[in-house]
Design a protein around this motif. Sequence first.
Motif: not given
Lengths: 443, 300
Positions: A253-258
């Motif tokens: 799982r890859l989580i991209t945050l801002n």
Amino acid sequence: MTIQFKVYRSCFLILIAANLAGHLSTEIRADDPIESTKPVHIRVTWTNAPANNATISWSSTAEATSHVVRFRAKGSEGKETTVKAEKGKYADTKTDLTYYHARLSKLEPMTAYEIQIQNDDHVSPKTYFVTAPGNDRPFSIFSGGDSRTNKQERRRANQMLSRMTEQSYANSDLQDDIIALAHGGDFVATGTNLTQWIEWLSAHELTTCSDGRMLPIIPTRGNHDKGKIFNQVMGFTEDDKNYYALNLSPKVRLITLNTEIATAGAQAKWLGNELKVSRPLNRWVMAQYHRPAYPAVKTPGTALQSWVPTFEKHNVDLVCELDGHAIKRTLPIRGNVHDKTGVVYIGEGGLGVAQRAPKQNRWYIQSPGYSASSTHVYVLTFKKDWLLGKCVRIDGTIADQFVLLARKIKPKKVTPPKKTTNTKPGSESKKPMDAKTKAQPKK
Amino acid sequence: MPDSTACKPTFPASQLRLVLRTVIVLQCFGVAGQFLLSPLESESQIFEFLFFESGITEPVAQFIDDVGIWGCLISAVLILAGGLYEFRQPSLDRTDSKRLNPTIWWLEVVSLQFIACWFLANALAYMARGEMYWEWTLAEIAVRLGTPIALTCLLIQRGSNHVRWFDIVRYVVTLTTAMTFLAHGYKATQLYGPFTDLILLTDMNCFGFEPEQKSVEIGLVAIGWADIALAAGLIITRWGGIKTYMFLWGAVTALSRITAFGLVAWPETLVRSANWGMPLALILLCSIKSNAVLTQTSPD
């Protein structure tokens, strides 16, 4: 008179042939001239369940009335599927450029799809991309970013990515197959400047392999990627907040945050809920975002307060940070101290931008952590028992290498909440992946 | 017959110099904390501009950056020394009737110009790099630029006994304070992410109310419009309540760096000392004006 006619006819036929050759060329070239409705800047982005979805994007100077992408499984004789692209004008007053996004869905996992774009009477070269695996097989991804300045170095870095991707498929070993580029942001220096984006888009075409294989990009917004153009380039909707999660395989799982919007509040809550659900279901959980919590050069961003406690609570395996323009790998950290069970942070961006000397005195990059200064990209290889990270310099040499062992996470039976807190329109469903997957044949 | 604009030496004038000196010294220590003294020290916008945008080598850019920061720190020490020198003078000499020792006067004035130039250069570097809200940068840091300029005017005024210098100082302080509140107000109405984080993280660390982000954003917009209204009010009215509110709110916003990020963020708080310092200077300026008016109406 007859001779004259023959000469005119020959010239006419040559022109027709040249035009057809241009239209039917099978090679994508970076820096192709941008003219009329000719599709350029062709790219693939993954922001939602990449085993079954992909966004194909392109640009043209004149606005096409007919704008579709035709695709089918590579090598098949089946009928092509046609998907009409949505279009719009890039938010720039000086340059008139139209963007197109075709959202492909219901794709088969780990399948090569041949695509061809038609903008009015202009047809793009045939090219292809491969969807993410639907089975628990080993694979690799690139993790990098900060390609905003030093255009020549950026182009060299993209050529390196293309070369490495090709090499990864030139053997029968599955684990080194590079399936995507997780880009941690700062694509350009000034996000509101379309000219800079055009340069970046042209340079990005260099990541396409010689056989036409395109490298999907998993984008993150950086502090320089301000403004509307980022969402228009990356295929997000206009008001998208640019934080999302996707499965690169059923167990990764890859989580991209801002980091360029409020990091506490809604985003932090979303992260907590996301990890609560996804951690027990996945062997590897990693996050990427731009401004570092444990920087090798600058001061810590708000991620340190907003997200790090959540990473530690849910035992995230690896966090990719950017912005510092250096190479770093921290010690495993928990509670702001070195702890073998902690979270490892890598970074900090080197796909073109000038590199800085890391602050060697910071405790978290002391040995066995690592820091250095060089244009670089990380290659992350996900296997059942371990994760191998390699930091590769622009000359192909390895700057750093590390191994993370899979955590012993007790699998939980998780019932997804009735109403998901992920407000993103493109958020991935928790539906289990199709078990019927087919492996991409090796060259 | 005395000059009609003559200003009788007043205690608030020395108080005003004290406030401005304190603010400048705190600002400079904040800068040194950010870029020199903190264990997680960083580099200024000037470094970033020189290294990333101008292609200057890292050691040279670092050297220029260090010169600027050490320059600010040394300037702060000189200004502090000037303040202590003034404080040690007999009470009559502390008034505005005499000029300072010329050497000290020159050292202070040069130091103040150095600080102003360094802050200005940083702002221009930030603008040149095209970062978020770069077009508001000069307005945003106007109070940081205004403080050394205002103190320079006061040092020039000292000994000249001329009320027009107070007018110039008043214009500088009023205008820069209004500009800073306007810029911050605008960014708040645009829901600038770091402002939202300041509120949410302060709540997380200090209160634990756990408000919804939507509620915080509604509050932030209200704060933004209040800041804009205050900036306009400062220019068009003389109501003292505005200055008092600005003083208190400026202190709250400066302190919010510590409440949100912990004590490690002390340089961020110090560097924003002008946020409360300039409204305080305005309050004192009002009392000076009152005294000056009284002096004019009742000549010796």
